[in-house]
Write a protein that holds these residues in place. Structure first.
Motif, mmCIF file in Angstrom:
data_model
loop_
_atom_site.group_PDB
_atom_site.id
_atom_site.type_symbol
_atom_site.label_atom_id
_atom_site.label_comp_id
_atom_site.label_asym_id
_atom_site.label_seq_id
_atom_site.Cartn_x
_atom_site.Cartn_y
_atom_site.Cartn_z
ATOM 1 N N TYR A 1 6.725 10.195 -0.234
ATOM 2 C CA TYR A 1 5.948 9.052 -0.716
ATOM 3 C C TYR A 1 6.377 7.834 0.084
ATOM 4 C CZ TYR A 1 4.214 5.433 -3.929
ATOM 5 O OH TYR A 1 3.588 4.354 -4.479
ATOM 6 N N ARG A 2 5.396 7.125 0.612
ATOM 7 C CA ARG A 2 5.714 5.949 1.420
ATOM 8 C C ARG A 2 5.093 4.699 0.823
ATOM 9 N NH1 ARG A 2 4.187 9.673 5.181
ATOM 10 N NH2 ARG A 2 5.946 10.584 6.315
ATOM 11 N N SER B 1 0.872 -1.182 0.000
ATOM 12 C CA SER B 1 0.000 0.000 0.000
ATOM 13 C C SER B 1 0.902 1.222 0.000
ATOM 14 C CB SER B 1 -0.897 -0.007 1.242
ATOM 15 O OG SER B 1 -0.070 -0.019 2.388
ATOM 16 N N ASP B 2 0.336 2.376 -0.328
ATOM 17 C CA ASP B 2 1.202 3.556 -0.380
ATOM 18 C C ASP B 2 0.437 4.793 0.064
ATOM 19 O OD1 ASP B 2 -0.487 3.747 -2.536
ATOM 20 O OD2 ASP B 2 1.079 4.191 -4.009
ATOM 21 N N GLU B 3 1.195 5.817 0.389
ATOM 22 C CA GLU B 3 0.566 7.114 0.681
ATOM 23 C C GLU B 3 1.508 8.219 0.237
ATOM 24 O OE1 GLU B 3 -0.049 7.673 4.863
ATOM 25 O OE2 GLU B 3 2.047 7.346 5.331
ATOM 26 N N PHE B 4 0.885 9.293 -0.185
ATOM 27 C CA PHE B 4 1.674 10.431 -0.625
ATOM 28 C C PHE B 4 1.307 11.634 0.226
ATOM 29 C CE2 PHE B 4 2.041 14.223 -3.425
ATOM 30 C CZ PHE B 4 3.427 14.254 -3.457
ATOM 31 N N ASP B 5 2.317 12.275 0.765
ATOM 32 C CA ASP B 5 2.077 13.467 1.583
ATOM 33 C C ASP B 5 2.659 14.664 0.852
ATOM 34 O OD1 ASP B 5 1.649 15.326 3.495
ATOM 35 O OD2 ASP B 5 3.233 14.602 4.860
ATOM 36 N N THR C 1 4.409 0.802 1.769
ATOM 37 C CA THR C 1 4.410 -0.159 2.866
ATOM 38 C C THR C 1 4.192 -1.557 2.288
ATOM 39 O OG1 THR C 1 3.618 1.483 4.417
ATOM 40 C CG2 THR C 1 3.300 -0.829 5.026
ATOM 41 N N GLU D 1 10.507 4.967 2.524
ATOM 42 C CA GLU D 1 10.136 6.359 2.354
ATOM 43 C C GLU D 1 10.964 7.012 1.258
ATOM 44 O OE1 GLU D 1 8.843 8.341 6.243
ATOM 45 O OE2 GLU D 1 10.598 9.512 5.585
ATOM 46 N N LYS E 1 2.018 12.506 -6.662
ATOM 47 C CA LYS E 1 1.880 11.081 -6.351
ATOM 48 C C LYS E 1 2.308 10.237 -7.548
ATOM 49 C CE LYS E 1 -0.805 7.387 -4.626
ATOM 50 N NZ LYS E 1 -1.959 6.741 -4.112
ATOM 51 N N THR F 1 8.087 -0.132 5.933
ATOM 52 C CA THR F 1 7.737 1.042 5.132
ATOM 53 C C THR F 1 9.001 1.673 4.546
ATOM 54 O OG1 THR F 1 5.754 1.457 6.423
ATOM 55 C CG2 THR F 1 6.643 3.319 5.190
ATOM 56 N N TYR G 1 -1.344 -4.950 -5.145
ATOM 57 C CA TYR G 1 -1.367 -3.507 -4.959
ATOM 58 C C TYR G 1 -2.643 -3.038 -5.656
ATOM 59 C CZ TYR G 1 -0.368 1.437 -5.697
ATOM 60 O OH TYR G 1 -0.454 2.809 -5.717
#
Ligand code: ARG
Ligand code: ZN
Length: 876
Positions: free
Chosen positions: A467-468, A457-461, A470, A524, A531, A522, A548
């Motif tokens: 960008y992370r 999974s991922d997340e963008f801040d 996991t 980073e 993103k 995770t 994913y």
């Protein structure tokens, strides 16, 4: 009641109590009564703690013991014990000469292990435990001996007589017989022994090694096949050069021989200096061999040649270590084929096989680690797991260490262990010592079965431009292993911006290998301004299932933009799987099947791109196989999978008819056939287009296929046309060309095998009756494994809708054949059981029918160890 076969365990390994320094063999070959005289120079093993005076030799119960002596003293029956599995001699001295004379009957040997006759040619297959069917011996790979072999036979019927090493003497004998003596200077275990005698012809060539050794290259076959040996010869020379350049490995004898035989349980065998090949893996000619066949010859010739170092010079301590030589050698041959052809195409092909067949094995009752802890019959462990997953594990070491450190590791492995029988642990240790890397956790790959699953999974801040990713790993339970420790997994990734450009990653490159150690970790990435779309597991950097939440738009985006060729194909596969799975659900709920245009649109873009490798276009356009979709299913719905896949093919054909016609025509044919990568690519794309066009049901395309069938100047195109016409359900047209094909090729067994398999894999209704009729055809022979594979195995493994017919007829048919083959050829019988062992994956009604047949096999009595192991483990 015969005793139930028992498992043997790796933990019980002990060094041999005795050693054999010299093995002198004399074969007097005679139909049904061959004499084997063995003179073994033996001594107690100083490294053994078992201070025993009892010598235990292995020997099959079919060996007829005529005489046994120790130091010239003929033994009486009270001095030894003959039992079903060998011979026990009490009170042997520290050093002694053991002589035995046995009588064997090669003509009765239908198991094709030990010494047998294949179409009048005497040949041997000793791996893994076939030597004990030739004479009494310490038949284990850690007993290495210098062999000298004399063969005596009738001169007219057996003008050619071969064994390992170099010929050192020959002469005439009485009664029109002759003899020859071969000596192999390299100590070897008995499984690498070989003998061949027959009326064989050869092609010759010559190779000079980088160190200046002149090596004579001889490839032997029946006279009528002499014109089909050039490709194998060229492949052999390419392999010899490649192993020098890439691994620094040179050949070590003055002669290297290959012999082609028609009766063979597997593909080929790496006997020292004398490889024995299934004809299917060595003969090649444009008229009779498909592109796939040519590639197989190149790959298998290289594989067996590479074994000279990875297997022969450094061999296995025991059979639990089989993947030490097989995994490593498959890795070597696949890199060779990749180097000589297209690396991306080769990777796609290897991964397809792995994910279809090996993943299924790893999820079934026979699942085992690449270093198994126990087995009942070692012949059952020549598996996709030992070979293909084993190769993936070596590939991961290569990825983690990098090419240079990996080469230092292999150099250290070969120099440290030259002439030894070693373990996978020794291999990993050499890799660690040469590279300074810690592979402690990596060793879990050797001990745990099952296919790991990665959930990403991922997340963008945006605020922190971070960008992370996991990654969580897990591995399903397998027989005897409920809980798995976390693996050390190399995950190669790239990140794409919205233009489809690769971002530069922390390592300064556009692809980076993330090393996963924990059950969840995770990673980073900073300095990221939008993103990205992740390109995960580039090049399939680990044998895992990766999840994913890609959207269909993500996947079409990756299909056109990913800089990793493998992952462009993978995106297309994922898109197709996604669409097929949704439609399968629709089908199961009785909803109307509707295919929107997204997949077709994506295919259109690919077809229009003239810069792409045509082989890759063909691969992208080929939908995932029914077997692969089955492997991905929780409950395999054979009919839904087949119907939906056919529906999608037909819809795509209608949507892209003009494009398929254009591509078909653009792939022009050469006047002269060549099996080079570019020509193979053109033919494969052309035939994929033709197969889609046939789905339109238009008469024009049937005519196009028939024209191709009649005009083709090579087997690839004529066989593809045959397959397409027959499988598209044009029954009349199909029957006509099947008949013409047979008439034309009836004296080419390998072509006839293809003819059998095209019919056996035909998904049209009622094919089982036809397959049963073919079993009585002159072209079929239950004793020839290639025939069994072409007809019976093709039906059971390549024809899911017919094999899994809900009336149970397919299962019944297979069980009947297994019961017959169990007596004739246990190795082949046991392999054929595979489709039945997967019963847990099907719906309850099919489960019941499949189990019933497994039970019927069990109840048929007197099961070979091979069949017993597979059937009992799958019913457990
Ligand atoms: N070592 C051979 C190979 O991988 C396969 C063993 C053949 N075994 C057999 N039972 N025919 O090339
Ligand atoms: Zn091998």
């Amino acid at each position: 009641m015969t005793k139930q076969p028992e498992a043997i365990y790796l933990k019980d390994y002990q060094v041999p109590a005795f050693l054999i320094d010299h093995t002198e063999l004399r074969f007097e070959l005679e139909a049904s009564r061959t004499l084997v005289k063995a003179r073994l120079t033996m001594r107690c093993n100083p490294d053994s703690h078992q201070k025993t005076r009892v010598l235990e030799l292995q020997g099959d119960k079919a060996l007829r013991l005529c005489r046994v002596s120790v130091n010239d003293q003929v033994l009486n029956e009270q001095d030894y014990k003959r039992h079903d599995q060998g011979l026990e001699i009490s009170h042997v001295p520290d050093e002694f000469i053991l002589e035995t004379v046995v009588e064997i009957d090669p003509d009765q040997n239908t198991a094709l292990e030990g010494l047998y006759r294949s179409d009048g040619i005497y040949c041997t297959q000793c791996e893994a435990e076939g030597f004990r069917r030739i004479t009494f011996y310490l038949d284990r790979p850690d007993v290495m001996s210098i062999f000298s072999t004399t063969i005596e036979a009738d001169k007219t019927a057996y003008p050619v007589m071969l064994s390992n090493g170099n010929p050192v003497a020959q002469g005439e004998a009485d009664d029109g017989r002759h003899w020859i003596t071969w000596e192999d200077p390299h100590p070897k275990p008995a499984y690498l022994f070989a003998l061949v005698a027959g009326d064989l012809k050869r092609v010759e060539d010559q190779y000079t090694t980088s160190g200046g050794r002149d090596v004579a290259l001889h490839i032997y076959a029946a006279n009528k096949d002499l014109n089909k040996l050039d490709y194998a010869m060229q492949s052999l020379k390419n392999a010899m050069r490649w192993d020098e350049e890439v691994y620094g490995r040179e050949y070590d004898l003055d002669i290297f021989m290959i012999v082609a035989v028609d009766f063979f349980n597997m593909g080929a065998m790496e006997n020292k200096g004398l490889n024995v090949f299934n004809t299917s893996c060595v003969l090649a000619s444009p008229d009779t061999t498909t592109d796939l066949g040519f590639q197989r010859v190149e790959g298998v010739v290289a594989h067996e040649y590479f074994h000279n170092w990875s297997g022969n010079r450094v061999t296995c301590r025991d059979w639990f270590q089989l993947s030490l030589k097989e995994g490593f050698t498959v890795f070597r041959d696949s890199e060779f084929s990749a180097d000589l052809n297209s690396p991306t195409v080769k990777r796609v092909e290897d991964v397809t096989v792995l994910r279809t067949a090996q993943f299924a094995e790893d999820a079934g009752p026979m699942a085992h680690p690449i270093l198994p802890a126990s087995f009942i019959e070692i012949a059952n462990f020549y598996t996709m797991t030992i070979y293909e997953k084993g190769a993936e594990v070596v590939r991961m070491i290569h990825t983690l260490l990098g090419a240079d450190a990996f080469r230092q590791g292999s150099d250290l492995y070969f120099s440290r262990h030259d002439g030894q029988a070693v373990t996978t642990e020794d291999f990993v240790k050499a890799m660690e010592d040469a590279s300074g890397r810690d592979l402690t956790q990596f060793r879990n790959w050797y001990h745990q079965a099952g296919t790991p699953v990665l959930a990403v999974s991922d997340e963008f801040d945006a605020a922190s431009q971070t960008y992370r990713l996991t990654v969580a790993q897990s591995c399903p339970a397998t027989p005897g292993q409920a809980i798995k420790a976390a693996y050390h997994i190399p995950v190669a990734i790239g990140l794409l911006d919205s233009e489809g450009e690769d971002l530069v990653l922390p390592n300064g490159k556009t692809t980076q290998v993330l090393e996963l150690h924990d059950s969840e970790q995770t990673f980073e990435f900073t300095g990221i301004t939008e993103k990205p779309v992740p390109s995960l597991l580039r090049g399939f950097s680990a044998p895992v299932k990766l999840h994913y939440p890609y959207t269909r738009d993500n996947l079409t985006f990756l299909m056109s933009h990913d800089s990793d060729g493998f992952n462009r194909w993978e995106a297309a596969q994922k898109l197709a799987v996604n669409i097929l799975q949704a439609l399968i659900e629709d089908f199961q709920h009785g909803r109307e099947l509707v295919l929107d245009s997204q997949l077709g649109d994506a295919f259109k873009v690919v077809l229009a791109n003239v810069d792409l490798d045509k082989a890759m276009v063909a691969k992208v356009l080929s939908l995932p196989s029914e077997a692969y979709i089955s492997e991905l299913s929780d409950v395999i719905d054979v009919d839904a999978i087949h119907t939906v896949r056919q529906f999608v093919r037909q819809q795509l054909a209608l949507q892209l008819e003009a494009e398929f016609v254009a591509s078909y025509q653009a792939c022009t044919l050469e006047d002269i056939y060549s099996p080079d990568a570019a020509s193979i690519a053109r033919r494969s794309l052309r035939n994929v287009c033709l197969s889609y066009l046939m789905e339109t049901g238009k008469q024009d395309f049937l005519e196009l296929a028939l024209k191709q069938f009649h005009e083709a100047n090579n087997m690839t195109d004529s066989q593809a046309a045959l397959y397409i016409v027959v499988h598209s359900g044009y029954q009349k047209a199909g029957e006509v060309i099947l008949d013409q094909f047979y008439q034309r090729w009836s004296d080419e067994p390998l072509v006839v095998n293809q003819w059998l398999s095209v019919q056996a894999s035909n998904p049209q209704a009622g094919v089982l009756t036809h397959v049963e009729a073919l079993m009585n055809h002159e072209a079929f022979n239950m004793r020839n494994p290639n025939k069994v594979r072409s007809l019976i195995a093709s039906f059971c493994a390549q024809n899911p809708v017919n094999f899994h017919a809900i009336d149970g007829s397919g299962y019944r048919f297979l069980a009947d054949q297994i019961i017959v083959l169990n007596k004739l050829n246990p190795q082949i019988a046991s392999r054929l059981v595979t489709p039945l062992t997967r019963w847990k994956r099907y719906s309850a009604d099919r489960q019941g029918l499949m189990r019933k047949e497994l039970q019927r096999i069990t109840d048929s009595g007197d099961l070979s160890r091979d069949v017993f192991e597979v059937v009992s483990k799958s019913l457990a």
